[in-house]
Design a protein around this motif. Structure first.
Motif, mmCIF file in Angstrom:
data_model
loop_
_atom_site.group_PDB
_atom_site.id
_atom_site.type_symbol
_atom_site.label_atom_id
_atom_site.label_comp_id
_atom_site.label_asym_id
_atom_site.label_seq_id
_atom_site.Cartn_x
_atom_site.Cartn_y
_atom_site.Cartn_z
ATOM 1 N N ILE A 84 -41.256 54.756 37.309
ATOM 2 C CA ILE A 84 -40.492 55.115 36.103
ATOM 3 C C ILE A 84 -39.742 53.886 35.595
ATOM 4 C CG2 ILE A 84 -38.617 56.525 35.152
ATOM 5 C CD1 ILE A 84 -39.393 58.683 37.269
ATOM 6 N N LEU A 85 -39.114 53.138 36.508
ATOM 7 C CA LEU A 85 -38.414 51.910 36.101
ATOM 8 C C LEU A 85 -39.389 50.913 35.460
ATOM 9 C CD1 LEU A 85 -36.011 51.437 39.149
ATOM 10 C CD2 LEU A 85 -35.378 52.086 36.807
ATOM 11 N N TYR A 86 -40.585 50.831 36.012
ATOM 12 C CA TYR A 86 -41.610 49.952 35.437
ATOM 13 C C TYR A 86 -41.971 50.410 34.024
ATOM 14 C CZ TYR A 86 -46.109 47.561 34.876
ATOM 15 O OH TYR A 86 -47.153 46.795 34.399
ATOM 16 N N MET A 87 -42.145 51.720 33.846
ATOM 17 C CA MET A 87 -42.480 52.254 32.525
ATOM 18 C C MET A 87 -41.346 52.014 31.526
ATOM 19 S SD MET A 87 -44.286 55.870 33.368
ATOM 20 C CE MET A 87 -45.667 55.988 34.498
ATOM 21 N N LEU A 88 -40.111 52.156 31.978
ATOM 22 C CA LEU A 88 -38.970 51.879 31.092
ATOM 23 C C LEU A 88 -38.937 50.397 30.725
ATOM 24 C CD1 LEU A 88 -36.241 54.095 32.792
ATOM 25 C CD2 LEU A 88 -37.362 54.520 30.593
ATOM 26 N N HIS A 89 -39.209 49.529 31.697
ATOM 27 C CA HIS A 89 -39.258 48.087 31.440
ATOM 28 C C HIS A 89 -40.365 47.748 30.435
ATOM 29 C CE1 HIS A 89 -39.169 43.781 32.115
ATOM 30 N NE2 HIS A 89 -40.471 43.824 32.346
ATOM 31 N N LYS A 90 -41.502 48.396 30.567
ATOM 32 C CA LYS A 90 -42.635 48.161 29.662
ATOM 33 C C LYS A 90 -42.482 48.904 28.345
ATOM 34 C CE LYS A 90 -45.273 45.404 31.989
ATOM 35 N NZ LYS A 90 -45.591 44.086 31.450
ATOM 36 N N GLN A 91 -41.405 49.668 28.205
ATOM 37 C CA GLN A 91 -41.096 50.419 26.987
ATOM 38 C C GLN A 91 -42.205 51.399 26.610
ATOM 39 O OE1 GLN A 91 -39.998 47.373 24.133
ATOM 40 N NE2 GLN A 91 -37.970 47.173 25.049
ATOM 41 N N VAL A 92 -42.622 52.188 27.601
ATOM 42 C CA VAL A 92 -43.621 53.229 27.359
ATOM 43 C C VAL A 92 -43.039 54.209 26.336
ATOM 44 C CG1 VAL A 92 -44.850 55.170 28.407
ATOM 45 C CG2 VAL A 92 -44.690 52.983 29.622
ATOM 46 N N LYS A 93 -43.783 54.442 25.276
ATOM 47 C CA LYS A 93 -43.341 55.338 24.198
ATOM 48 C C LYS A 93 -43.495 56.795 24.626
ATOM 49 C CE LYS A 93 -42.980 52.004 21.029
ATOM 50 N NZ LYS A 93 -42.328 50.927 21.715
ATOM 51 N N ILE A 102 -34.183 64.933 44.849
ATOM 52 C CA ILE A 102 -33.553 64.718 43.540
ATOM 53 C C ILE A 102 -32.486 63.632 43.647
ATOM 54 C CG2 ILE A 102 -32.067 65.762 41.776
ATOM 55 C CD1 ILE A 102 -33.657 68.415 42.287
ATOM 56 N N GLN A 103 -31.670 63.690 44.699
ATOM 57 C CA GLN A 103 -30.631 62.669 44.883
ATOM 58 C C GLN A 103 -31.241 61.282 45.059
ATOM 59 O OE1 GLN A 103 -28.560 64.466 48.211
ATOM 60 N NE2 GLN A 103 -26.979 65.333 46.891
ATOM 61 N N GLU A 104 -32.362 61.207 45.776
ATOM 62 C CA GLU A 104 -33.033 59.921 45.953
ATOM 63 C C GLU A 104 -33.525 59.380 44.611
ATOM 64 O OE1 GLU A 104 -36.721 57.790 48.348
ATOM 65 O OE2 GLU A 104 -36.220 59.872 48.830
ATOM 66 N N LEU A 105 -34.095 60.249 43.798
ATOM 67 C CA LEU A 105 -34.568 59.847 42.467
ATOM 68 C C LEU A 105 -33.398 59.340 41.622
ATOM 69 C CD1 LEU A 105 -37.080 59.760 40.608
ATOM 70 C CD2 LEU A 105 -36.528 62.097 39.927
ATOM 71 N N LEU A 106 -32.272 60.046 41.698
ATOM 72 C CA LEU A 106 -31.103 59.681 40.891
ATOM 73 C C LEU A 106 -30.386 58.426 41.390
ATOM 74 C CD1 LEU A 106 -29.673 63.238 40.124
ATOM 75 C CD2 LEU A 106 -30.964 61.726 38.592
ATOM 76 N N GLU A 107 -30.766 57.938 42.577
ATOM 77 C CA GLU A 107 -30.229 56.655 43.044
ATOM 78 C C GLU A 107 -30.811 55.501 42.229
ATOM 79 O OE1 GLU A 107 -30.813 56.127 47.246
ATOM 80 O OE2 GLU A 107 -29.763 58.004 47.713
ATOM 81 N N MET A 113 -30.547 52.534 34.954
ATOM 82 C CA MET A 113 -29.155 52.194 35.276
ATOM 83 C C MET A 113 -29.155 50.764 35.804
ATOM 84 S SD MET A 113 -27.824 55.964 36.580
ATOM 85 C CE MET A 113 -27.789 55.477 38.250
ATOM 86 N N GLN A 114 -28.599 50.525 36.994
ATOM 87 C CA GLN A 114 -28.538 49.160 37.518
ATOM 88 C C GLN A 114 -29.841 48.707 38.152
ATOM 89 O OE1 GLN A 114 -26.134 51.446 38.391
ATOM 90 N NE2 GLN A 114 -24.377 50.672 37.257
ATOM 91 N N GLU A 115 -30.580 49.616 38.733
ATOM 92 C CA GLU A 115 -31.781 49.254 39.477
ATOM 93 C C GLU A 115 -32.871 48.683 38.561
ATOM 94 O OE1 GLU A 115 -32.343 49.381 42.827
ATOM 95 O OE2 GLU A 115 -30.321 50.135 43.174
#
Length: 164
Positions: A12-21, A87-92, A112-114
């Protein structure tokens, strides 16, 4: 083996970085299916270790789909419920915004920061992830769902049954 939340969060972080629409829980679920399906076809293993069942509109991850439903409905879980830990792990790694529309609830993922960490992935897994993200970067959830139905195994599987 349960699904790998660390790998899912990093993808998910990779997709956000790549700006997946159009990235929401539906598009993410379909992209994870396509990554696992492709990786299984070429490398004989899945990346995320979830099971995917056929829904009337698209493949749905069993464990992650259940987690998304809990988040969307804002359900309270018992402290010893394993789903709460997932869920808590995902939200970390990221935040999830619940956007209630007239006829459905959409989950939006917020960095977030990650940052994306490629260390949990093999080189082959990274190739598969990059291939699927590049191919569907700008595609709507509906169009990517339609792409799933071009796969024989998806078409031949009955609704509610496991695809992979």
């Amino acid at each position: 083996m349960p699904c790998d939340i660390t790998k899912i969060a990093n993808v998910i972080l990779y997709m956000l970085h790549k700006q997946v629409k159009h990235l929401n829980q539906k598009k993410l679920s379909i992209m994870l299916f396509l990554m696992d399906y492709n990786h299984l076809e070429y490398c004989n293993t899945k990346i995320f270790n979830d099971e995917y069942t056929k829904d009337s509109r698209s493949p749905k991850p069993k464990i992650l789909g259940e987690l998304f439903d809990i988040i969307a409905k804002k359900e309270d879980l018992d402290e010893d419920d394993e789903r709460l830990y997932l869920i808590q792990e995902l939200l970390e790694y990221l935040d999830i915004e619940v956007d209630t529309k007239d006829k459905f609830v959409e989950l939006k993922f917020i960095k977030m920061q990650e940052d994306f960490d490629d260390t949990p992935f093999s080189k082959d897994e990274l190739k598969t992830i990059h291939k699927i993200v590049s191919e569907y970067l700008e595609v709507t959830p509906r169009k990517i769902a339609n792409a799933c139905f071009e796969i024989d195994k998806v078409r031949k599987t009955k609704n509610g049954e496991m695809i992979i």
